[in-house]
Each structure stands twice: as structure tokens, then as C-alpha cells.
Design a protein around this motif. Structure first.
Motif, PDB file in Angstrom:
ATOM      1  N   GLU A  78       0.740  -1.257  -0.106  1.00 21.05           N
ATOM      2  CA  GLU A  78      -0.020   0.075   0.048  1.00 21.05           C
ATOM      3  C   GLU A  78       0.778   1.195  -0.012  1.00 21.05           C
ATOM      4  O   GLU A  78       0.533   2.254  -0.727  1.00 21.05           O
ATOM      5  N   LYS A  79       1.941   1.216   0.923  1.00 17.52           N
ATOM      6  CA  LYS A  79       2.758   2.444   0.781  1.00 17.52           C
ATOM      7  C   LYS A  79       3.495   2.539  -0.513  1.00 17.52           C
ATOM      8  O   LYS A  79       3.613   3.871  -0.894  1.00 17.52           O
ATOM      9  N   ALA A  80       3.914   1.582  -1.253  1.00 14.11           N
ATOM     10  CA  ALA A  80       4.648   1.671  -2.349  1.00 14.11           C
ATOM     11  C   ALA A  80       3.548   2.102  -3.647  1.00 14.11           C
ATOM     12  O   ALA A  80       4.332   2.809  -4.378  1.00 14.11           O
ATOM     13  N   LYS A  81       2.492   1.566  -3.520  1.00 14.93           N
ATOM     14  CA  LYS A  81       1.348   2.062  -4.528  1.00 14.93           C
ATOM     15  C   LYS A  81       0.913   3.709  -4.326  1.00 14.93           C
ATOM     16  O   LYS A  81       0.905   4.203  -5.189  1.00 14.93           O
ATOM     17  N   SER A  82       1.176   4.063  -3.012  1.00 13.67           N
ATOM     18  CA  SER A  82       0.967   5.332  -2.846  1.00 13.67           C
ATOM     19  C   SER A  82       1.838   6.226  -3.211  1.00 13.67           C
ATOM     20  O   SER A  82       1.569   7.367  -4.136  1.00 13.67           O
ATOM     21  N   PHE A  83       2.962   5.816  -3.067  1.00 13.99           N
ATOM     22  CA  PHE A  83       4.463   6.776  -3.674  1.00 13.99           C
ATOM     23  C   PHE A  83       4.254   6.604  -5.236  1.00 13.99           C
ATOM     24  O   PHE A  83       4.501   7.556  -6.051  1.00 13.99           O
ATOM     25  N   ARG A  84       3.981   5.348  -5.918  1.00  9.03           N
ATOM     26  CA  ARG A  84       4.150   5.114  -7.125  1.00  9.03           C
ATOM     27  C   ARG A  84       2.902   6.153  -7.848  1.00  9.03           C
ATOM     28  O   ARG A  84       3.068   6.755  -8.841  1.00  9.03           O
ATOM     29  N   ASN A  85       1.470   6.116  -7.241  1.00  6.08           N
ATOM     30  CA  ASN A  85       0.501   6.860  -7.795  1.00  6.08           C
ATOM     31  C   ASN A  85       0.944   8.389  -7.796  1.00  6.08           C
ATOM     32  O   ASN A  85       0.513   9.144  -8.575  1.00  6.08           O
ATOM     33  N   LYS A  86       1.378   8.661  -6.507  1.00  4.41           N
ATOM     34  CA  LYS A  86       1.611  10.138  -6.357  1.00  4.41           C
ATOM     35  C   LYS A  86       2.633  10.723  -7.312  1.00  4.41           C
ATOM     36  O   LYS A  86       2.373  11.961  -7.749  1.00  4.41           O
ATOM     37  N   TYR A  87       3.369  10.027  -7.545  1.00  2.71           N
ATOM     38  CA  TYR A  87       4.719  10.671  -8.542  1.00  2.71           C
ATOM     39  C   TYR A  87       4.453   9.936  -9.991  1.00  2.71           C
ATOM     40  O   TYR A  87       5.732  10.216 -10.595  1.00  2.71           O
ATOM     41  N   SER A  88       3.817   9.114 -10.171  1.00  3.45           N
ATOM     42  CA  SER A  88       3.382   8.974 -11.660  1.00  3.45           C
ATOM     43  C   SER A  88       4.529   8.116 -12.263  1.00  3.45           C
ATOM     44  O   SER A  88       5.105   8.244 -13.188  1.00  3.45           O
ATOM     45  N   MET A  89       5.022   6.997 -11.389  1.00  4.42           N
ATOM     46  CA  MET A  89       6.066   6.030 -11.632  1.00  4.42           C
ATOM     47  C   MET A  89       5.422   4.725 -11.900  1.00  4.42           C
ATOM     48  O   MET A  89       5.922   3.837 -10.885  1.00  4.42           O
ATOM     49  N   GLU A  90       4.548   4.347 -12.758  1.00  5.07           N
ATOM     50  CA  GLU A  90       4.096   3.181 -12.728  1.00  5.07           C
ATOM     51  C   GLU A  90       4.983   1.990 -12.996  1.00  5.07           C
ATOM     52  O   GLU A  90       4.478   0.939 -12.468  1.00  5.07           O
ATOM     53  N   GLU A  91       6.039   2.006 -13.615  1.00 10.74           N
ATOM     54  CA  GLU A  91       6.791   0.846 -13.736  1.00 10.74           C
ATOM     55  C   GLU A  91       8.024   0.687 -12.567  1.00 10.74           C
ATOM     56  O   GLU A  91       8.831   0.004 -12.526  1.00 10.74           O
TER      57      GLU A  91
END
Length: 293
Positions: A52-65
Motif C-alpha cells: 500500500e505504501k509503495a502504491k501510494s508513492f507510485r501513484n503520487k509521483y506517476s512512476m508506474e513501472e
């Protein structure tokens, strides 16, 4: 979700599952024995939170991969937190939050599409420069560049380069799908105010001070203050997943953590009256205010 994506969500899964204890018990066993297996057991059960934490960072900074790498950076933060962790002072997870966030931001700082900064020093300078730049009017003119250069002690040319990087960071973000079940992506650019270096700088400064102040409280003060203000003492979230109330997709709904009245807090901690709980919380707040002033 593809087979590869599923594996990224289950990196630390152990089969058969290890004994299920309170998270702090894994840390206690690890500290007392030095046996790495207890840390791996901890990761097995903590992995959903890591995801969940990693998804939150990924989504916030648009780093899908970058999901798996961000997740690994969070685990690196956990490992670094363990190096200096004193189990007699505080529970592990609240203590480790700063380490996890710092490692995640370091990864994002160097790997994010658009503009990467090569060192923590340069990143701090970038935030400082953009703070001065924005307070000088935010106009990309020779006069403004000269004003900023004078304040940071750099040449106009070097300062111009730094500001250009900061503007790129503020305005260049590739907007991508944020959910595993989305197949489409967009290929246009949008401004991303959440990446404004000035905002990041001051928010991180405040968060570091708050974490430092909270870490300095006694255990009972931490727990009671969290109950009084309505946040999780382990992850600092103000929301929780209600597994008894599911949405249309069968997922637990997120609900706010309700602050408890002093009477309930006193009862939870074995105090005779609400005034005692109130005094403890007020003392904790005064300590925190003194640190962040």
C-alpha cells in the motif's frame, strides 16, 4: 494483474506461513537473537502494508513501472532503522517511518522521469533555490536569476541551470494509469503541484521535526496522544480499512480514525479519571510544540 505483477506483491511471502505474532514481537526476537529469520517473518505479514505504501508513492509521483523498486527502498529504510534501533525506547514501526520515507524519496529523487538530482545535497539546494525563486516573484528573468544567485553564492549561469531543473520538476510529469486493472494510459503532460520543490522542502522539514518530537515521547504519551488526535501510532495514518464494511468491489472501505474522549483513553490505560489522560496528552503536545518551534 499479470503473473509478474503478482510476484511483486508477494516478494516476502513465506510458505508455509511463519508464526503470527504482534509486529513488535518479531523485532524483540530479532534484537535478542540476531536471527534474520524473525525479520523475514515480520516482512511476510507486513508486506500488505508495504504494498500500500509503495502504491501510494507510485501513484503520487506517476512512476508506474517503479513499484517493486519503491517497495524495496521502503525495506531498505526498515533495515537502516534496525541498525540504531533501541527496543527499550520505542516500538519499531513508528520509529522506522522516517527511515522508510527518506529512502523512498531518495529513490524517487534519482529515478523519477523528467528531472533527477544526483545527491541529497543537490536536492536540498534545489529546494532552497526554488523557495527563493518563488518568493522573488517566480518569473524566469535575468533580474530574478541574478537575485537568487546572489543569495546562494553561485554564478548566474549555474543558478539559471538549477532553476530550470526546478521548473522542470514542478511541471513535467507523465500521467499514467494508477491501478492494476486499468489498461489505458495518457501521453500528455500536466503540472504537478505536489512536486513543487518549495512545498516538498518545507513539508519534509516539518515532518522530520514532528517525527523527532513524537519519537522523543514516552510510550504511554505516544499511544494516548494518537488516540486523542485520531491517528495510527505505527503508520501515522488518520484512516483505517474497515473489513466489516466492503465497497462494490469487495474491498474494505477507508474510514477516518475517530479521536477518543479522555474518559475512554483513561480507561484504556488504567487511569482513574479523564483529567489524568488530559494532562498526559497536553504534556505531550507541549513537548512537540517546543521541538517544532
Amino acid at each position: 494483474m499479470s503473473h509478474i505483477e503478482k510476484k511483486e506483491f508477494e516478494i516476502y511471502r513465506i510458505s508455509p506461513p511463519p508464526p503470527k505474532w504482534d509486529f513488535q514481537e518479531y523485532m524483540r526476537q530479532y534484537v535478542q537473537t540476531g536471527d534474520d529469520k524473525y525479520f523475514y517473518w515480520f516482512l511476510h505479514y507486513y508486506e500488505p502494508t508495504l504494498n500500500e505504501k509503495a502504491k501510494s508513492f507510485r501513484n503520487k509521483y506517476s512512476m508506474e513501472e517503479h513499484f517493486a523498486d519503491i517497495k524495496q527502498s521502503l525495506v531498505t529504510g526498515l533495515c537502516k532503522a534496525l541498525i540504531n534501533y533501541d527496543i527499550s525506547i520505542a516500538p519499531f514501526l513508528p520509529y522506522a517511518q522516517r527511515y522508510m520515507e527518506r529512502e523512498a524519496h531518495n529513490y524517487i529523487r534519482t529515478m523519477r522521469t523528467g528531472y533527477s538530482v544526483q545527491s541529497e545535497f543537490e536536492y536540498a539546494r534545489l529546494r532552497k533555490v526554488m523557495d527563493i525563486f518563488n518568493h522573488s516573484g517566480g518569473e524566469f528573468t535575468e533580474e530574478t536569476i541574478s537575485q537568487v544567485a546572489t543569495q546562494i553564492g553561485e554564478s548566474d549561469e549555474k543558478t539559471k541551470s538549477i532553476i530550470e531543473g526546478g521548473i522542470l520538476t514542478e511541471n513535467y510529469t507523465d500521467v499514467q494509469s494508477n491501478d492494476e486493472d486499468d489498461t489505458g494510459t495518457t501521453d500528455f503532460l500536466l503540472p504537478d503541484s505536489s512536486l513543487n520543490p518549495e512545498n516538498i522542502y518545507f513539508k519534509q522539514k516539518l515532518y522530520d521535526k514532528l517525527y523527532e518530537a513524537y519519537d522523543g515521547l514516552e510510550y504511554t504519551e505516544k499511544m494516548m496522544l494518537a488516540q486523542h488526535l485520531g491517528f495510527c501510532p505505527e503508520c501515522f495514518s488518520t484512516r483505517y480499512a474497515d473489513k466489516t464494511d466492503l465497497d462494490e468491489n469487495g474491498k474494505p472501505k477507508e474510514k477516518p480514525i475517530k479521536p477518543l474522549p479522555y474518559t475512554d483513553i483513561a480507561t484504556d490505560h488504567g487511569f482513574s479519571d479523564a483529567n489524568t489522560a488530559k494532562r498526559v496528552c497536553e504534556r505531550a503536545m507541549s513537548i512537540i510544540k517546543a521541538v517544532i518551534k
